[in-house]
Design a protein around this motif. Structure first.
Motif, PDB file in Angstrom:
ATOM      1  N   GLU A 176      -8.814   5.890  -5.793  1.00 29.60           N
ATOM      2  CA  GLU A 176      -7.599   5.542  -6.514  1.00 29.60           C
ATOM      3  C   GLU A 176      -7.072   4.221  -5.968  1.00 29.60           C
ATOM      4  N   ALA A 177      -6.973   3.226  -6.825  1.00 27.40           N
ATOM      5  CA  ALA A 177      -6.551   1.906  -6.372  1.00 27.40           C
ATOM      6  C   ALA A 177      -5.869   1.167  -7.510  1.00 27.40           C
ATOM      7  N   ASP A 178      -4.653   0.728  -7.275  1.00 30.93           N
ATOM      8  CA  ASP A 178      -4.001  -0.183  -8.214  1.00 30.93           C
ATOM      9  C   ASP A 178      -4.841  -1.453  -8.294  1.00 30.93           C
ATOM     10  N   VAL A 179      -5.078  -1.949  -9.498  1.00 30.36           N
ATOM     11  CA  VAL A 179      -5.947  -3.107  -9.671  1.00 30.36           C
ATOM     12  C   VAL A 179      -5.400  -4.347  -8.975  1.00 30.36           C
ATOM     13  N   ARG A 180      -4.131  -4.322  -8.578  1.00 26.39           N
ATOM     14  CA  ARG A 180      -3.531  -5.466  -7.874  1.00 26.39           C
ATOM     15  C   ARG A 180      -3.559  -5.310  -6.366  1.00 26.39           C
ATOM     16  N   ASP A 181      -4.091  -4.196  -5.867  1.00 28.19           N
ATOM     17  CA  ASP A 181      -4.081  -3.898  -4.433  1.00 28.19           C
ATOM     18  C   ASP A 181      -5.369  -4.421  -3.796  1.00 28.19           C
ATOM     19  N   VAL A 182      -5.251  -5.555  -3.126  1.00 26.65           N
ATOM     20  CA  VAL A 182      -6.425  -6.175  -2.519  1.00 26.65           C
ATOM     21  C   VAL A 182      -6.997  -5.304  -1.411  1.00 26.65           C
ATOM     22  N   ASP A 183      -6.152  -4.788  -0.532  1.00 23.56           N
ATOM     23  CA  ASP A 183      -6.637  -4.076   0.648  1.00 23.56           C
ATOM     24  C   ASP A 183      -7.402  -2.809   0.288  1.00 23.56           C
ATOM     25  N   VAL A 184      -6.835  -1.987  -0.593  1.00 25.33           N
ATOM     26  CA  VAL A 184      -7.494  -0.733  -0.959  1.00 25.33           C
ATOM     27  C   VAL A 184      -8.811  -1.016  -1.679  1.00 25.33           C
ATOM     28  N   GLN A 185      -8.800  -2.001  -2.557  1.00 25.19           N
ATOM     29  CA  GLN A 185     -10.034  -2.314  -3.280  1.00 25.19           C
ATOM     30  C   GLN A 185     -11.080  -2.923  -2.360  1.00 25.19           C
ATOM     31  N   ALA A 186     -10.665  -3.739  -1.420  1.00 25.67           N
ATOM     32  CA  ALA A 186     -11.637  -4.306  -0.477  1.00 25.67           C
ATOM     33  C   ALA A 186     -12.331  -3.199   0.305  1.00 25.67           C
ATOM     34  N   GLU A 187     -11.583  -2.195   0.706  1.00 29.00           N
ATOM     35  CA  GLU A 187     -12.192  -1.061   1.408  1.00 29.00           C
ATOM     36  C   GLU A 187     -13.155  -0.313   0.495  1.00 29.00           C
ATOM     37  N   ALA A 188     -12.764  -0.156  -0.784  1.00 32.40           N
ATOM     38  CA  ALA A 188     -13.630   0.546  -1.736  1.00 32.40           C
ATOM     39  C   ALA A 188     -14.910  -0.233  -2.013  1.00 32.40           C
ATOM     40  N   PHE A 189     -14.822  -1.565  -2.004  1.00 31.60           N
ATOM     41  CA  PHE A 189     -15.974  -2.407  -2.332  1.00 31.60           C
ATOM     42  C   PHE A 189     -16.924  -2.629  -1.151  1.00 31.60           C
ATOM     43  N   ALA A 190     -16.549  -2.193   0.031  1.00 30.42           N
ATOM     44  CA  ALA A 190     -17.360  -2.466   1.222  1.00 30.42           C
ATOM     45  C   ALA A 190     -18.786  -1.953   1.027  1.00 30.42           C
ATOM     46  N   GLY A 191     -19.755  -2.838   1.256  1.00 27.12           N
ATOM     47  CA  GLY A 191     -21.158  -2.470   1.123  1.00 27.12           C
ATOM     48  C   GLY A 191     -21.713  -2.566  -0.276  1.00 27.12           C
ATOM     49  N   ALA A 207       0.685  -9.107 -15.118  1.00 27.65           N
ATOM     50  CA  ALA A 207       0.596  -8.237 -13.944  1.00 27.65           C
ATOM     51  C   ALA A 207      -0.771  -7.581 -13.813  1.00 27.65           C
ATOM     52  N   VAL A 208      -1.294  -7.059 -14.896  1.00 30.39           N
ATOM     53  CA  VAL A 208      -2.516  -6.258 -14.829  1.00 30.39           C
ATOM     54  C   VAL A 208      -3.765  -7.103 -15.074  1.00 30.39           C
ATOM     55  N   ASN A 209      -3.791  -7.838 -16.167  1.00 33.14           N
ATOM     56  CA  ASN A 209      -5.021  -8.539 -16.531  1.00 33.14           C
ATOM     57  C   ASN A 209      -5.262  -9.803 -15.717  1.00 33.14           C
ATOM     58  N   ILE A 210      -4.188 -10.532 -15.388  1.00 33.94           N
ATOM     59  CA  ILE A 210      -4.376 -11.791 -14.667  1.00 33.94           C
ATOM     60  C   ILE A 210      -4.224 -11.584 -13.164  1.00 33.94           C
ATOM     61  N   ASP A 211      -3.085 -11.062 -12.720  1.00 27.46           N
ATOM     62  CA  ASP A 211      -2.938 -10.795 -11.282  1.00 27.46           C
ATOM     63  C   ASP A 211      -3.981  -9.779 -10.814  1.00 27.46           C
ATOM     64  N   GLY A 212      -4.283  -8.806 -11.667  1.00 29.69           N
ATOM     65  CA  GLY A 212      -5.283  -7.807 -11.306  1.00 29.69           C
ATOM     66  C   GLY A 212      -6.664  -8.412 -11.110  1.00 29.69           C
ATOM     67  N   THR A 213      -7.044  -9.325 -11.986  1.00 25.42           N
ATOM     68  CA  THR A 213      -8.344  -9.978 -11.830  1.00 25.42           C
ATOM     69  C   THR A 213      -8.399 -10.783 -10.534  1.00 25.42           C
ATOM     70  N   ARG A 214      -7.337 -11.517 -10.247  1.00 30.44           N
ATOM     71  CA  ARG A 214      -7.306 -12.279  -8.999  1.00 30.44           C
ATOM     72  C   ARG A 214      -7.453 -11.357  -7.801  1.00 30.44           C
ATOM     73  N   ALA A 215      -6.774 -10.211  -7.834  1.00 35.66           N
ATOM     74  CA  ALA A 215      -6.843  -9.268  -6.718  1.00 35.66           C
ATOM     75  C   ALA A 215      -8.236  -8.666  -6.573  1.00 35.66           C
ATOM     76  N   VAL A 216      -8.879  -8.344  -7.682  1.00 31.54           N
ATOM     77  CA  VAL A 216     -10.240  -7.791  -7.623  1.00 31.54           C
ATOM     78  C   VAL A 216     -11.202  -8.815  -7.031  1.00 31.54           C
ATOM     79  N   CYS A 217     -11.096 -10.055  -7.469  1.00 29.63           N
ATOM     80  CA  CYS A 217     -11.978 -11.099  -6.928  1.00 29.63           C
ATOM     81  C   CYS A 217     -11.726 -11.313  -5.444  1.00 29.63           C
ATOM     82  N   GLU A 218     -10.470 -11.306  -5.048  1.00 31.55           N
ATOM     83  CA  GLU A 218     -10.152 -11.490  -3.639  1.00 31.55           C
ATOM     84  C   GLU A 218     -10.648 -10.300  -2.818  1.00 31.55           C
ATOM     85  N   ALA A 219     -10.511  -9.096  -3.354  1.00 29.84           N
ATOM     86  CA  ALA A 219     -11.005  -7.913  -2.653  1.00 29.84           C
ATOM     87  C   ALA A 219     -12.519  -7.975  -2.489  1.00 29.84           C
ATOM     88  N   ALA A 220     -13.220  -8.440  -3.530  1.00 29.52           N
ATOM     89  CA  ALA A 220     -14.676  -8.580  -3.424  1.00 29.52           C
ATOM     90  C   ALA A 220     -15.028  -9.603  -2.339  1.00 29.52           C
TER      91      ALA A 220
END
Length: 274
Positions: A50-65, A86-99
């Motif tokens: 479970e991760a808000d698409v704008r949450d870099v930290d939680v998604q980075a942990e999920a993407f590990a490996g 909030a969702v489509n633009i900030d969310g995309t930035r957060a997903v890319c940063e988490a990756a």
């Protein structure tokens, strides 16, 4: 085999490709918003986060490996500017940063035909190469921004990023426009696998479309990354035309580009309009 992380894991596209990716031997990390249920999880090959698409930290942990992040999490229709931002633009930035933080080297970002919705279907721009963005809605603007963010991360951090302008994704083609623009679940899976295995580097904008006989866009950008679609909407053409004999719209965005389509309102203010 590979570990693939998907955002928007409860959505139509992720739901359709998951069993195909599992059948190909891959393991999946399924990410979606808190409280959203992802159905039919195979505990042997899939885990959920479970991760808000704008949450870099939680998604980075999920993407590990992960070998590939497939970003599908977004509003898939028009919304207010605040929601889109909030969702489509900030969310995309957060997903890319988490990756990036997680050390993932490859991403597939779900752009849309609506990033180029005002491009005429009979234009050279559509039929040869890849046209510049010509968004038809706030939603289309968000997908043009997604492509720009993907290009930034590919260039600055030496990642391989594929931005796929998905056209009409469905199990079967549903109307005259989809005879041109249909993307089958099988070909969407082939697109994911191409992003996973391509030797191409940098940022690539491709069409998310099947090899339709009536296709009006160029497959060449996709072929350059190894995306070779196999399905053709023409097998359903007789049924589709009998059900709806109308002519397809004259621009790639279809109804989204109509003057009557209201910016900032789901379905352009048309209620249950498909």
């Amino acid at each position: 085999m590979a570990l693939i992380a998907l955002t928007g894991a409860s959505g139509r596209i992720a739901t359709a490709v998951r069993p195909r990716l599992r059948a190909a031997g891959h393991r999946l990390v399924l990410c979606d918003a808190p409280g959203v249920v992802v159905h039919d999880v195979d505990p042997a090959t899939e885990s959920t986060v479970e991760a808000d698409v704008r949450d870099v930290d939680v998604q980075a942990e999920a993407f590990a490996g992960a070998d590939l992040v497939v970003h599908l999490g977004a509003f898939s229709d028009e919304r207010s500017w605040a929601e889109i931002l909030a969702v489509n633009i900030d969310g995309t930035r957060a997903v890319c940063e988490a990756a990036r933080v997680a050390g993932v080297r490859r991403m597939l970002l779900a752009s849309s035909v609506h990033a180029a919705g005002y491009v005429p279907v009979d234009s050279t721009l559509a039929r040869q190469g890849m046209p510049l963005p010509a968004p038809d809605t706030y939603y289309g603007v968000s997908k043009a921004a997604l492509e720009a963010i993907g290009g930034l991360y590919a260039g600055r951090f030496a990642m391989t990023v594929v931005s796929a302008r998905i056209m009409t994704f469905d199990d079967r083609p549903g109307g005259p426009r989809s005879l041109q623009s249909w993307l089958s679940p099988g070909d969407m899976t082939r697109l994911v696998l191409a992003a996973l295995t391509t030797g191409a580097q940098g940022h690539h904008v491709v069409w998310g479309v099947s090899s339709n006989t009536r296709r009006v866009v160029d497959l060449t950008p996709g072929l350059a990354i190894g995306f070779d679609p196999q399905d053709d909407a023409e097998v359903d053409a007789e049924v589709v035309e009998r059900r709806d004999p109308s002519r397809p719209p004259g621009v790639l965005g279809g109804g989204f580009a109509d003057a009557a389509y209201v910016l900032g309102e789901p379905h352009g203010g048309a209620g249950d309009r498909p």
